[in-house]
Design an enzyme around this catalytic site. Structure first.
Site, PDB file in Angstrom:
ATOM      1  N   THR A  84      37.320  28.467  39.321  1.00  0.00           N
ATOM      2  CA  THR A  84      35.960  27.910  39.344  1.00  0.00           C
ATOM      3  C   THR A  84      35.110  28.738  38.375  1.00  0.00           C
ATOM      4  O   THR A  84      34.242  29.513  38.789  1.00  0.00           O
ATOM      5  CB  THR A  84      35.350  27.948  40.753  1.00  0.00           C
ATOM      6  OG1 THR A  84      35.508  29.275  41.304  1.00  0.00           O
ATOM      7  CG2 THR A  84      36.030  26.947  41.668  1.00  0.00           C
ATOM      8  N   GLU A 149      38.356  34.289  49.888  1.00  0.00           N
ATOM      9  CA  GLU A 149      39.289  35.404  49.708  1.00  0.00           C
ATOM     10  C   GLU A 149      38.524  36.645  49.284  1.00  0.00           C
ATOM     11  O   GLU A 149      37.479  36.564  48.645  1.00  0.00           O
ATOM     12  CB  GLU A 149      40.355  35.040  48.661  1.00  0.00           C
ATOM     13  CG  GLU A 149      39.835  34.544  47.320  1.00  0.00           C
ATOM     14  CD  GLU A 149      39.437  35.666  46.373  1.00  0.00           C
ATOM     15  OE1 GLU A 149      39.879  36.804  46.615  1.00  0.00           O
ATOM     16  OE2 GLU A 149      38.688  35.401  45.424  1.00  0.00           O
ATOM     17  N   LEU A 151      40.360  39.405  47.817  1.00  0.00           N
ATOM     18  CA  LEU A 151      41.484  40.131  47.245  1.00  0.00           C
ATOM     19  C   LEU A 151      41.054  40.907  46.005  1.00  0.00           C
ATOM     20  O   LEU A 151      40.430  40.357  45.102  1.00  0.00           O
ATOM     21  CB  LEU A 151      42.607  39.155  46.860  1.00  0.00           C
ATOM     22  CG  LEU A 151      43.081  38.183  47.947  1.00  0.00           C
ATOM     23  CD1 LEU A 151      44.222  37.331  47.413  1.00  0.00           C
ATOM     24  CD2 LEU A 151      43.491  38.923  49.206  1.00  0.00           C
ATOM     25  N   ARG A 152      41.405  42.184  45.975  1.00  0.00           N
ATOM     26  CA  ARG A 152      41.162  43.001  44.792  1.00  0.00           C
ATOM     27  C   ARG A 152      42.421  42.992  43.937  1.00  0.00           C
ATOM     28  O   ARG A 152      43.514  43.280  44.433  1.00  0.00           O
ATOM     29  CB  ARG A 152      40.835  44.434  45.192  1.00  0.00           C
ATOM     30  CG  ARG A 152      39.587  44.617  46.032  1.00  0.00           C
ATOM     31  CD  ARG A 152      39.558  46.005  46.631  1.00  0.00           C
ATOM     32  NE  ARG A 152      40.689  46.220  47.536  1.00  0.00           N
ATOM     33  CZ  ARG A 152      41.110  47.412  47.941  1.00  0.00           C
ATOM     34  NH1 ARG A 152      40.524  48.503  47.502  1.00  0.00           N
ATOM     35  NH2 ARG A 152      42.135  47.506  48.767  1.00  0.00           N
ATOM     36  N   ASN A 209      30.272  40.040  46.771  1.00  0.00           N
ATOM     37  CA  ASN A 209      30.473  40.456  45.387  1.00  0.00           C
ATOM     38  C   ASN A 209      29.183  40.961  44.753  1.00  0.00           C
ATOM     39  O   ASN A 209      29.195  41.907  43.958  1.00  0.00           O
ATOM     40  CB  ASN A 209      31.059  39.307  44.570  1.00  0.00           C
ATOM     41  CG  ASN A 209      32.560  39.194  44.749  1.00  0.00           C
ATOM     42  OD1 ASN A 209      33.179  40.037  45.394  1.00  0.00           O
ATOM     43  ND2 ASN A 209      33.160  38.154  44.200  1.00  0.00           N
ATOM     44  N   LEU A 251      31.288  53.909  44.052  1.00  0.00           N
ATOM     45  CA  LEU A 251      30.306  54.889  43.606  1.00  0.00           C
ATOM     46  C   LEU A 251      30.882  55.773  42.508  1.00  0.00           C
ATOM     47  O   LEU A 251      30.577  56.954  42.429  1.00  0.00           O
ATOM     48  CB  LEU A 251      29.824  55.747  44.787  1.00  0.00           C
ATOM     49  CG  LEU A 251      28.897  55.062  45.787  1.00  0.00           C
ATOM     50  CD1 LEU A 251      28.492  56.021  46.899  1.00  0.00           C
ATOM     51  CD2 LEU A 251      27.643  54.506  45.102  1.00  0.00           C
ATOM     52  N   GLY A 254      31.046  54.127  35.363  1.00  0.00           N
ATOM     53  CA  GLY A 254      31.982  53.630  34.362  1.00  0.00           C
ATOM     54  C   GLY A 254      31.269  52.811  33.313  1.00  0.00           C
ATOM     55  O   GLY A 254      30.034  52.804  33.244  1.00  0.00           O
ATOM     56  N   CYS A 261      35.754  37.786  38.623  1.00  0.00           N
ATOM     57  CA  CYS A 261      34.922  37.479  39.799  1.00  0.00           C
ATOM     58  C   CYS A 261      33.485  37.960  39.672  1.00  0.00           C
ATOM     59  O   CYS A 261      32.559  37.150  39.629  1.00  0.00           O
ATOM     60  CB  CYS A 261      35.556  38.068  41.061  1.00  0.00           C
ATOM     61  SG  CYS A 261      37.150  37.329  41.480  1.00  0.00           S
ATOM     62  N   ARG A 329      40.129  39.631  31.541  1.00  0.00           N
ATOM     63  CA  ARG A 329      38.937  38.787  31.547  1.00  0.00           C
ATOM     64  C   ARG A 329      37.674  39.627  31.768  1.00  0.00           C
ATOM     65  O   ARG A 329      37.599  40.407  32.699  1.00  0.00           O
ATOM     66  CB  ARG A 329      39.048  37.702  32.629  1.00  0.00           C
ATOM     67  CG  ARG A 329      40.054  36.617  32.285  1.00  0.00           C
ATOM     68  CD  ARG A 329      40.243  35.633  33.413  1.00  0.00           C
ATOM     69  NE  ARG A 329      40.967  36.230  34.548  1.00  0.00           N
ATOM     70  CZ  ARG A 329      41.317  35.558  35.642  1.00  0.00           C
ATOM     71  NH1 ARG A 329      40.973  34.283  35.762  1.00  0.00           N
ATOM     72  NH2 ARG A 329      41.976  36.158  36.607  1.00  0.00           N
TER      73      ARG A 329
END
Length: 446
Positions: A84, A149, A151-152, A209, A251, A254, A261, A329
């Protein structure tokens, strides 16, 4: 139970394989013939730790097919787990794959089957699918549920089999009962269930998220402030993360978040909110901060290289958006690589798993499997993805093959003193004045 999963991407394939190991009979459907051939041979089409072994373990109860209607004809549960992505306008969500999947299975769905939407989709999508099913199958009363979901990538199998929680979104007692049977293995292990409405379940995924992205954007800003105040971001993160109201995860500073996602989900959530006259200022700010982060990190690299990267050779360690995946991505690493190339630098790139995917989106770079070979002859090394192998690098050996001596550690994997002892000029994130790390303690949670 008899289960049909439409879509064999990260979510669909992991879900189908895990359900098969739970004892369910699963048919995964996809329109990609090459991918189906790989799967039929027991080969995972992407890197996810443990997936290859899981496919072999579940093959007796797991099959693959290009025929959605046939797979759905005797299914008790049909799970839609297709992409999606953002719509072409960059604001909305493209539901074309989801709606096509529903239309493909609708003619064959048993009246008692439950259609489960696992794809992340805007609030109201389940309602629209229920309406579509009533139009396509007016004689049936097929229940539609939302089962988001969490999921990582890199931990997807563990996250599916041992989740923090499972969310059931439905107003149908039958659908909830079916979902509880489907997830009986997890529920028997004591996994909490949030049973709510379909629309609320859809919002739960976006809110989760958005909150995770907010934590990442927050610690990145704190890291920048630490460099101005000559303080240590890791100790700040430790000091606040031990508070159970805050928690230690997400935490670590980066170069920004990426993947399939968080970037799209924040944009979609903000778009939904604006469409309903309720702009989400925090969510919009976080999305913008993440975009700004890319520019800031490019500037940091440029400054570390003397203010100009033209004709500089820069080794970028990491292409995947995070470790333990080959997914590139919206990868911050590749955004940096593209910006450095555009600025006139020569970019050499290494990654343990994502090189082939990176080649397709970054043709101007050179690619190396070995990070030391990648850095050979370079003026600077940038650690962009926190792969464990990069934390274990022999810095003396790395430095020995380089032309320059700049190490820009955008994941704070190395102790500044150790880097300097190896002959590097070290730049990290939030480690004292300018990120140079003169007083970094590198304190870690016990």
């Amino acid at each position: 139970m008899r289960v049909c999963v439409v879509g064999t991407g990260y979510v669909g394939l992991v879900s189908g394989a895990c359900l098969a190991t739970f004892g369910h009979t699963v048919c995964c459907v996809d329109t990609d013939a090459a991918r189906l051939a790989q799967l039929a041979a027991g080969q995972a089409p992407f890197h996810e730790p443990g997936l290859q072994a899981l496919l072999a373990q579940g093959l007796e109860r797991l099959r693959f097919s290009p025929h959605a209607a046939e797979a759905a004809a005797d299914a008790e549960v049909v799970i839609v787990a297709v992409g999606t992505p953002l719509a072409h306008d960059g604001v909305g969500t493209d539901l074309s794959q989801l709606l096509a999947a529903v239309q493909a299975v609708a003619p064959a769905l048993p009246a008692s089957a439950v259609l489960v939407l696992k794809s992340t989709s805007p609030v109201g999508t389940g309602d629209a699918v229920a309406t579509l099913l009533r139009e396509l199958r007016p004689e049936a009363d097929i229940a539609v549920a939302c089962n988001p979901e969490f999921l990582r990538e890199g931990h997807a199998i563990s996250d599916f089999c041992h989740p923090d929680r499972i969310v059931f979104g439905t107003d149908s007692a039958h659908a909830e009962a079916v979902l509880r049977r489907l997830h009986a293995a997890q529920l028997q292990a004591g996994v909490p269930v949030v049973a709510t409405t379909r629309r609320t379940a859809e919002l739960v995924k976006y809110a989760a998220n958005a909150f995770l992205a907010t934590k990442l954007a927050f610690i990145n800003e704190i890291a920048d402030l630490c460099e101005c105040l000559d303080t240590q971001v890791e100790d700040v993160a430790l000091g606040i993360g031990l508070d159970p109201r805050i928690g230690a995860q997400y935490l670590r500073p980066g170069p920004g978040y990426g993947g399939s996602c968080l970037p799209k989900d924040l944009v979609a959530l903000a778009g939904t909110a604006r469409a309903h006259g309720m702009p989400l200022a925090i969510v919009e700010a976080v999305a913008q901060l993440n975009e700004d982060r890319k520019v800031r990190m490019q500037r940091k690299i440029t400054e570390a290289c003397g203010g100009d990267v033209r004709s500089r050779a820069i080794a970028l360690l990491g292409a995947a958006f995070k470790p333990d995946t080959d997914d590139v991505r919206a990868s911050p690493a590749l955004s940096l690589a593209a910006a450095l190339l555009a600025a006139g630098a020569t970019v050499r790139l290494s990654d343990p798993k994502a090189l082939e995917r990176a080649r397709t989106v970054l043709p101007g770079a050179a690619f190396f499997a070995d990070p030391v070979e990648c850095a050979a002859g370079c003026d600077a090394v940038v650690i962009a993805t926190e792969w464990p192998v990069y934390a274990q690098l022999d810095l003396h050996r790395l430095r020995a093959g380089m032309r320059g001596a700049v190490l820009i550690d955008l994941r704070n994997l190395h102790a500044p003193a150790a880097a300097r002892a190896a002959g590097f000029t070290y730049v990290g994130l939030g480690r004292g004045k300018g990120g140079l790390g003169e007083t970094a303690t590198l304190t870690r949670t016990p």
